[in-house]
Write a protein that holds these residues in place. Structure first.
Motif, PDB file in Angstrom:
ATOM      1  N   ILE A  35       0.828  -1.198   0.000  1.00 23.28           N
ATOM      2  CA  ILE A  35       0.000   0.000   0.000  1.00 23.28           C
ATOM      3  C   ILE A  35       0.865   1.252   0.000  1.00 23.28           C
ATOM      4  O   ILE A  35       1.821   1.362   0.783  1.00 23.28           O
ATOM      5  CB  ILE A  35      -0.908   0.012   1.253  1.00 23.28           C
ATOM      6  N   LEU A  36       0.528   2.177  -0.870  1.00 23.30           N
ATOM      7  CA  LEU A  36       1.141   3.508  -0.903  1.00 23.30           C
ATOM      8  C   LEU A  36       0.079   4.534  -0.498  1.00 23.30           C
ATOM      9  O   LEU A  36      -1.035   4.520  -1.027  1.00 23.30           O
ATOM     10  CB  LEU A  36       1.677   3.837  -2.297  1.00 23.30           C
ATOM     11  N   ILE A  37       0.432   5.403   0.446  1.00 24.75           N
ATOM     12  CA  ILE A  37      -0.533   6.382   0.967  1.00 24.75           C
ATOM     13  C   ILE A  37       0.080   7.778   0.913  1.00 24.75           C
ATOM     14  O   ILE A  37       1.199   7.995   1.404  1.00 24.75           O
ATOM     15  CB  ILE A  37      -0.906   6.067   2.431  1.00 24.75           C
ATOM     16  N   ILE A  38      -0.632   8.699   0.296  1.00 26.30           N
ATOM     17  CA  ILE A  38      -0.223  10.110   0.308  1.00 26.30           C
ATOM     18  C   ILE A  38      -1.253  10.858   1.149  1.00 26.30           C
ATOM     19  O   ILE A  38      -2.444  10.892   0.822  1.00 26.30           O
ATOM     20  CB  ILE A  38      -0.171  10.694  -1.114  1.00 26.30           C
ATOM     21  N   LEU A  44       3.679   7.186   2.348  1.00 26.09           N
ATOM     22  CA  LEU A  44       3.842   6.039   3.243  1.00 26.09           C
ATOM     23  C   LEU A  44       3.781   4.745   2.434  1.00 26.09           C
ATOM     24  O   LEU A  44       2.925   4.598   1.551  1.00 26.09           O
ATOM     25  CB  LEU A  44       2.727   6.015   4.283  1.00 26.09           C
ATOM     26  N   TYR A  45       4.664   3.811   2.757  1.00 19.20           N
ATOM     27  CA  TYR A  45       4.633   2.486   2.119  1.00 19.20           C
ATOM     28  C   TYR A  45       4.566   1.430   3.208  1.00 19.20           C
ATOM     29  O   TYR A  45       5.322   1.469   4.181  1.00 19.20           O
ATOM     30  CB  TYR A  45       5.878   2.255   1.261  1.00 19.20           C
ATOM     31  N   THR A  46       3.643   0.488   3.065  1.00 17.27           N
ATOM     32  CA  THR A  46       3.536  -0.600   4.027  1.00 17.27           C
ATOM     33  C   THR A  46       2.989  -1.846   3.349  1.00 17.27           C
ATOM     34  O   THR A  46       2.415  -1.773   2.255  1.00 17.27           O
ATOM     35  CB  THR A  46       2.641  -0.200   5.222  1.00 17.27           C
ATOM     36  N   VAL A  47       3.166  -2.990   3.991  1.00 14.95           N
ATOM     37  CA  VAL A  47       2.626  -4.260   3.506  1.00 14.95           C
ATOM     38  C   VAL A  47       1.793  -4.870   4.625  1.00 14.95           C
ATOM     39  O   VAL A  47       2.277  -5.037   5.749  1.00 14.95           O
ATOM     40  CB  VAL A  47       3.750  -5.235   3.094  1.00 14.95           C
ATOM     41  N   LEU A  48       0.544  -5.193   4.307  1.00 17.54           N
ATOM     42  CA  LEU A  48      -0.385  -5.723   5.303  1.00 17.54           C
ATOM     43  C   LEU A  48      -1.147  -6.914   4.733  1.00 17.54           C
ATOM     44  O   LEU A  48      -1.209  -7.097   3.514  1.00 17.54           O
ATOM     45  CB  LEU A  48      -1.415  -4.648   5.702  1.00 17.54           C
ATOM     46  N   ALA A  66      -7.117  11.623   1.490  1.00 16.79           N
ATOM     47  CA  ALA A  66      -5.887  10.839   1.282  1.00 16.79           C
ATOM     48  C   ALA A  66      -5.952  10.114  -0.065  1.00 16.79           C
ATOM     49  O   ALA A  66      -7.028   9.766  -0.563  1.00 16.79           O
ATOM     50  CB  ALA A  66      -5.707   9.840   2.412  1.00 16.79           C
ATOM     51  N   PHE A  67      -4.771   9.894  -0.636  1.00 18.02           N
ATOM     52  CA  PHE A  67      -4.661   9.161  -1.912  1.00 18.02           C
ATOM     53  C   PHE A  67      -3.997   7.818  -1.608  1.00 18.02           C
ATOM     54  O   PHE A  67      -2.902   7.769  -1.040  1.00 18.02           O
ATOM     55  CB  PHE A  67      -3.828   9.963  -2.912  1.00 18.02           C
ATOM     56  N   ILE A  68      -4.662   6.733  -1.977  1.00 16.68           N
ATOM     57  CA  ILE A  68      -4.172   5.386  -1.629  1.00 16.68           C
ATOM     58  C   ILE A  68      -4.122   4.522  -2.885  1.00 16.68           C
ATOM     59  O   ILE A  68      -5.075   4.499  -3.674  1.00 16.68           O
ATOM     60  CB  ILE A  68      -5.109   4.705  -0.601  1.00 16.68           C
ATOM     61  N   THR A  69      -3.022   3.828  -3.075  1.00 14.59           N
ATOM     62  CA  THR A  69      -2.957   2.799  -4.121  1.00 14.59           C
ATOM     63  C   THR A  69      -2.641   1.467  -3.458  1.00 14.59           C
ATOM     64  O   THR A  69      -1.842   1.403  -2.518  1.00 14.59           O
ATOM     65  CB  THR A  69      -1.883   3.111  -5.189  1.00 14.59           C
ATOM     66  N   VAL A  70      -3.275   0.413  -3.978  1.00 12.17           N
ATOM     67  CA  VAL A  70      -3.133  -0.924  -3.386  1.00 12.17           C
ATOM     68  C   VAL A  70      -2.840  -1.930  -4.497  1.00 12.17           C
ATOM     69  O   VAL A  70      -3.483  -1.902  -5.549  1.00 12.17           O
ATOM     70  CB  VAL A  70      -4.419  -1.349  -2.640  1.00 12.17           C
ATOM     71  N   SER A  71      -1.869  -2.806  -4.254  1.00 11.11           N
ATOM     72  CA  SER A  71      -1.582  -3.873  -5.213  1.00 11.11           C
ATOM     73  C   SER A  71      -1.302  -5.159  -4.450  1.00 11.11           C
ATOM     74  O   SER A  71      -0.939  -5.138  -3.266  1.00 11.11           O
ATOM     75  CB  SER A  71      -0.394  -3.514  -6.117  1.00 11.11           C
TER      76      SER A  71
END
Length: 284
Positions: free
Chosen positions: A200-203, A239-243, A262-267
């Motif tokens: 996940i990338l979060i701005i 922010l970068y995290t793995v969940l 907030a802007f979120i991208t998920v892969s």
């Protein structure tokens, strides 16, 4: 506690494989490779020798050969899984002495049998173990003939299906080969599903609150990058995290509360190795 969980999951996986063998594959003479397939073929000629007993004899014999020929490269979990599989199949045969099948339709038996078996094998493999048998034969071929393990496994299982065709007829032999081919793909697919995580990338302007939530409430790590938006030419933080899936849902709900802009991208991350996830180097 970790060991108990690992061996518990291995036992569950082995139990599913045993269900597949006892109620789907064996009653329909589908010898889908491995020591299980060999045991099914031998049992058809010598019914007094149960599949479970034959598997146990072969597992012990192969482990002895493996220790002599290729050394101590099979961990406790693999030995446990191999012997436990033979034992559970033996118990289920006592419960099902008349060799009753859930279905006598060869296609349905092959599909459901291999589906259940693949889930079980994937659970076992996911704990850095295997059920031995075919793996041992493949490693022996690898040592003496320098074949890749994957090719060696395919050769061993293909030979078993040839014997199945000779013993039970071409049609059943083709179903056995079909199961061998599909099994590998299904195991990979299930393992990917078991290990799937979200990267996940979060701005967000509230990146500090979000990072604290990830660390303190989700007990996960995260990394902060600095970045500049090209369109706005304004700097900010990423922010970068793995969940896992459940943790991501919690994080998404939290972000809704603190920053709806907030802007979120998920892969999907098909496999994650390292602290908090699967060990990079697992023991057998």
């Amino acid at each position: 506690m970790k060991k108990i969980k690992e061996y518990g999951l291995i036992t569950l996986g082995v139990f599913l494989v045993a269900i597949s063998v006892t109620f789907f594959l064996k009653p329909n003479n589908i010898a889908a490779g491995g020591t299980t397939g060999i045991a099914i073929i031998i049992n058809s000629f010598f019914p007094a020798l149960s599949v479970g007993l034959l598997m146990l004899i072969m597992e012990i014999f192969l482990y002895i050969i493996a220790f002599i020929v290729i050394g101590n490269k099979f961990g406790a979990k693999t030995i446990y899984a191999g012997l436990m599989l033979a034992g559970i199949v033996g118990v289920l045969e006592k419960i099902n002495p008349n060799n009753h099948a859930v279905t006598n339709d060869l296609f349905l038996a092959a599909i459901f049998g291999i589906f259940i078996s693949a889930i079980g094998m994937a659970i076992v493999f996911n704990q850095n173990a295997s059920t031995g048998g075919t793996d041992i034969l493949a490693k022996i071929l690898n040592k003496f003939f320098h074949l890749d393990i994957g090719k060696a496994l395919l050769i061993v299982d293909f030979i078993v299906t040839l014997f199945a065709a000779a013993s039970f007829g071409i049609e059943i032999g083709m179903y056995a080969l079909f199961c061998v081919i599909i099994n590998g793909f299904m195991i990979d697919y299930v393992i990917e599903g078991l290990n799937m995580s979200k990267q996940i990338l979060i701005i967000s302007k509230n990146y500090k609150d979000i990072s604290k939530y990830i660390i303190n409430d989700l007990n996960r790590g995260c990394t902060v990058f600095t970045g500049t938006g090209v369109y706005t030419n304004s700097s900010g933080y990423v922010l970068y995290t793995v969940l896992n899936r459940k943790e991501f849902i919690k994080l998404k709900n939290y972000i809704k509360e603190v920053d709806r802009r907030a802007f979120i991208t998920v892969s999907d991350a098909h496999e994650v190795l390292g602290e908090g996830f699967k060990d990079i180097v697992g023991e057998n």
